[in-house]
Design a protein around this motif. Structure first.
Motif, mmCIF file in Angstrom:
data_model
loop_
_atom_site.group_PDB
_atom_site.id
_atom_site.type_symbol
_atom_site.label_atom_id
_atom_site.label_comp_id
_atom_site.label_asym_id
_atom_site.label_seq_id
_atom_site.Cartn_x
_atom_site.Cartn_y
_atom_site.Cartn_z
ATOM 1 N N ARG A 233 -12.661 1.238 0.652
ATOM 2 C CA ARG A 233 -12.723 1.692 2.041
ATOM 3 C C ARG A 233 -11.717 0.951 2.903
ATOM 4 O O ARG A 233 -11.509 -0.250 2.746
ATOM 5 C CB ARG A 233 -14.141 1.419 2.592
ATOM 6 N N ASP A 234 -11.085 1.684 3.829
ATOM 7 C CA ASP A 234 -10.392 1.081 4.961
ATOM 8 C C ASP A 234 -10.734 1.917 6.182
ATOM 9 O O ASP A 234 -11.609 2.791 6.106
ATOM 10 C CB ASP A 234 -8.881 0.950 4.713
ATOM 11 N N ARG A 235 -10.085 1.681 7.307
ATOM 12 C CA ARG A 235 -10.484 2.400 8.515
ATOM 13 C C ARG A 235 -10.144 3.882 8.458
ATOM 14 O O ARG A 235 -10.613 4.658 9.287
ATOM 15 C CB ARG A 235 -9.858 1.768 9.763
ATOM 16 N N HIS A 236 -9.375 4.287 7.458
ATOM 17 C CA HIS A 236 -8.966 5.684 7.352
ATOM 18 C C HIS A 236 -9.928 6.515 6.507
ATOM 19 O O HIS A 236 -9.886 7.734 6.570
ATOM 20 C CB HIS A 236 -7.564 5.774 6.752
ATOM 21 N N HIS B 8 -0.866 4.440 -0.032
ATOM 22 C CA HIS B 8 -1.700 5.415 0.664
ATOM 23 C C HIS B 8 -2.871 4.675 1.318
ATOM 24 O O HIS B 8 -3.314 3.637 0.829
ATOM 25 C CB HIS B 8 -2.295 6.462 -0.303
ATOM 26 N N THR B 9 -3.357 5.217 2.400
ATOM 27 C CA THR B 9 -4.612 4.705 2.939
ATOM 28 C C THR B 9 -5.765 5.260 2.108
ATOM 29 O O THR B 9 -5.583 6.177 1.287
ATOM 30 C CB THR B 9 -4.810 5.130 4.408
ATOM 31 N N CYS B 10 -6.951 4.742 2.331
ATOM 32 C CA CYS B 10 -8.108 5.166 1.534
ATOM 33 C C CYS B 10 -8.657 6.521 1.956
ATOM 34 O O CYS B 10 -9.619 7.003 1.350
ATOM 35 C CB CYS B 10 -9.215 4.112 1.604
ATOM 36 N N ARG C 128 0.833 -1.193 0.000
ATOM 37 C CA ARG C 128 0.000 0.000 0.000
ATOM 38 C C ARG C 128 0.870 1.245 0.000
ATOM 39 O O ARG C 128 1.830 1.361 0.773
ATOM 40 C CB ARG C 128 -0.891 -0.022 1.245
ATOM 41 N N GLY D 140 -8.152 -2.446 0.358
ATOM 42 C CA GLY D 140 -9.294 -2.304 1.249
ATOM 43 C C GLY D 140 -10.493 -3.086 0.777
ATOM 44 O O GLY D 140 -10.375 -4.083 0.043
ATOM 45 N N ALA E 204 -6.323 9.149 2.488
ATOM 46 C CA ALA E 204 -5.130 10.014 2.479
ATOM 47 C C ALA E 204 -5.000 10.912 1.264
ATOM 48 O O ALA E 204 -4.362 11.971 1.342
ATOM 49 C CB ALA E 204 -3.878 9.142 2.599
ATOM 50 N N GLN F 292 -15.885 2.272 13.718
ATOM 51 C CA GLN F 292 -14.458 2.470 13.469
ATOM 52 C C GLN F 292 -13.993 3.790 14.094
ATOM 53 O O GLN F 292 -12.907 3.870 14.675
ATOM 54 C CB GLN F 292 -14.180 2.449 11.968
ATOM 55 N N LEU G 103 -3.947 1.202 -3.468
ATOM 56 C CA LEU G 103 -4.897 1.207 -2.358
ATOM 57 C C LEU G 103 -5.356 -0.221 -2.073
ATOM 58 O O LEU G 103 -5.614 -0.988 -3.009
ATOM 59 C CB LEU G 103 -6.122 2.074 -2.684
#
Length: 587
Positions: A47-50, A12-14, A10, A30, A16, A144, A28
């Motif tokens: 989607r992720d927790r971010h 970047h987070t989803c 990864r 997720g 970011a 979350q 990405l």
């Protein structure tokens, strides 16, 4: 068939990506949140927790074919380039709403069955379903957020206590059964047939022993266990922020705890007033009918006993003659209540335990009172004493002083909710002090500890400890927020003689005390410093700061109100062989 992640990592987070990332490549990882298939053009949110990022797939038939297989909750890897969205497609609701990722590769890492409820939509799902599929429920953005807040609060507390010179020290989970009010959870000791450990209701004795051992400032994010009835603010297993200090005084404890709570509030961007208001227990019961008063609104309970000492209304007069009183509170702008609304109010009072409720108000013709025997003059005097305006309604109840206040206290909360009197976004913290040290247990003809048996009496009351224990006040304190008890503590008994007296008053013989607490009593003889502390309920703090009404919303894997883990199906039966190994036989 699921594809492999391989060496893909990864970037970047989803949550970011921003306009500054336009033109850059991104990977990405997720879950597919929502899909919008438009034929030759397909959008989906990953989607992720971010957070969420929109992905667009267009002009690549093989890639579109893969994407059209994806459904909500599939686990995917997206490789592509960050692009700026057109002005008319910007989503101002999302931090990532100005950009999207144009995918050049999509890997489906795992498929998913259709969930029993939508993760993407804010549906009204039954708690039973949510707890059975808790691993799906925990994917929902609100939970979350709550679990993330819990983490931040825990880290803020650890940082704060470290700065204040506290050591974080773990105390035993398997310990001796020393009941502190609730039932213990017992654990059979296999190598000692017929004997049991207990899971700790709190680290109380161990943290006091740490003071004797010279660790003058202790803190622990402690797991605790109590076999008691569950409700919105209680679970069988819960988490305390447990602290103890040598040479502590109540003001020192207040200062430290207020600083800890201020650190928690900073995590939600709120500053709180310090020092907190302080209120004796007797005042809280008298004015608010509760030992955890909600101070965000008025409706203070007042005493009208002297007005009805010679009242023609027998119920009130006799209550005062027999040591009781008449108490009540004013409901603003309620004089306009219809008969049906007043009847609903009386029903609410009966639900709270009242035998009945008397009300009075001004009318265009004078004064109306529901108990005509009180008379217009008597009702007018009560309205004037209460400071009621022409638009207000005064409600009254009689009985033993504390009983009358507690009934009105429950009614006060119901009225505040009904009339929308609780202001949003208001935080009212206070300390309750000067609790009684003992309550009389009429069934067992002995005294019970109001707090716990290690709580010290006030020095000025020590002379009454044996002669009049009901009048002894404790060096105990609770911290209250918006009608919830966040935590409680006390200055402790630090000499063996006083501790032995308290045990005897609680009905424990010297032999019983030695059997239960012998190691602790002995430790008091080896130079025990004065000490005190408090335990804060981390679950309750998290729930309130997250805006939730139940601690189950901030605990990853809670039990139901029937004490069941629906996801794991616990409690459950065990193999008879396990029971034999533990020398246990089912009856």
């Amino acid at each position: 068939m699921a594809e492999q992640l391989g060496s893909l990592a990864r970037t970047h987070t989803c949550g970011a990506l921003r306009p500054a990332d336009v033109g850059r490549g991104a990977v990405l990882l997720g879950w597919v949140h929502r899909v919008r298939d438009m034929g030759s053009l397909l959008f989906f949110d990953i989607r992720d927790r971010h957070g969420l990022t929109q992905v667009v797939i267009e002009g690549n038939e093989a890639l579109l074919e893969t994407a059209k297989r994806a459904r909500s909750e599939f686990v995917v890897a997206v490789i592509g380039e960050v692009e700026r969205r057109s002005d008319d497609t910007i989503n101002k609701e999302l931090p990532t709403g100005e950009v999207e990722v144009r995918a050049s590769e999509l890997r489906i890492l795992n498929e998913a069955k259709t969930p029993p409820f939508s993760i993407a939509e804010d549906q009204n799902v039954s708690e039973e379903t949510r707890l059975k599929y808790r691993y799906l429920d925990l994917r929902r953005p609100q939970l979350q957020h709550n679990i993330g807040l819990r983490h931040r609060l825990t880290m803020a507390l650890r940082k704060y206590f470290d700065e204040q010179g506290f050591y974080e020290i773990e105390t035993p989970i398997l310990t001796k059964s020393t009941p502190e009010g609730a039932r213990d959870f017992l654990v059979p000791a296999r190598v000692h047939p017929g004997e049991f450990y207990a899971l700790p209701q709190s680290p109380q004795i161990f943290k006091q022993i740490l003071m004797i051992a010279g660790f003058d400032r202790y803190v622990q994010i402690a797991r605790c266990f109590r076999d008691e009835a569950l409700r919105a603010d209680r679970q069988l297993e819960f988490t305390q922020v447990d602290l103890e200090m040598s040479f502590a005084t109540p003001p020192l404890v207040f200062e430290i705890v207020e600083g800890a709570l201020a650190a928690c509030f900073r995590e939600i961007g709120v500053g709180i007033r310090r020092p907190f208001r302080r209120m004796p227990y007797a005042e809280a019961i008298s004015k608010y009918g509760s030992d955890k008063p909600d101070l965000r609104f008025g409706l203070e309970i007042q005493d009208f006993g002297p007005l009805f000492k010679a009242s023609p209304f027998g119920i009130f007069r006799e209550a005062v003659e027999h040591g009781g009183t008449v108490r009540g509170f004013v409901i603003p702008n309620a004089a306009k209540y219809s008969r049906r609304e007043v009847d609903e109010l009386v029903d609410l009072a009966k639900q709270a335990g009242a035998g009945g409720l008397i009300y009075t108000r001004y009318t265009g013709e004078g004064v109306q009172v529901s108990a005509k025997a009180i008379g217009e003059e008597g009702a007018r005097k009560a309205l004037e004493a209460a400071g009621a305006n022409k638009e207000d309604l005064l409600v009254l109840a009689s009985g033993a002083p504390d009983h009358a206040s507690k009934i009105l206290g429950q009614l006060r909360l119901l009225v505040a909710k009904k009339e929308n009197l609780v202001p949003a976004g208001k935080w009212e913290l206070c300390w309750l002090t000067d609790f009684p040290l003992f309550n009389w247990n009429a069934d067992e003809k002995r005294w019970d500890s109001v707090n716990h048996p290690f709580t010290a009496p006030r020095e000025e009351d020590l002379h009454m400890l044996e002669s009049d224990p009901g009048k002894v006040l404790a060096k105990a304190y609770d911290v209250i927020l918006n009608g919830w008890e966040l935590g409680g503590g006390s200055i402790r008994i630090h000499d063996r003689e006083t501790q032995a007296k308290v045990f005897r008053l609680l009905g424990l013989s010297d032999e019983d005390a030695r059997n239960r607490f012998g190691f602790f009593l002995e430790s008091l003889e080896y130079g025990t410093p004065p000490h005190g502390g408090l335990a804060l309920g981390l679950d309750r703090i998290c729930a309130l700061l997250a805006g939730e009404t139940s601690i189950r919303e901030v605990i990853p894997f809670p039990k139901t109100t029937q004490a069941v883990d629906l996801m794991c199906n616990a409690p459950s039966t065990v193999d008879p062989k396990q029971l034999r190994e533990l020398s246990i036989k089912n009856i």
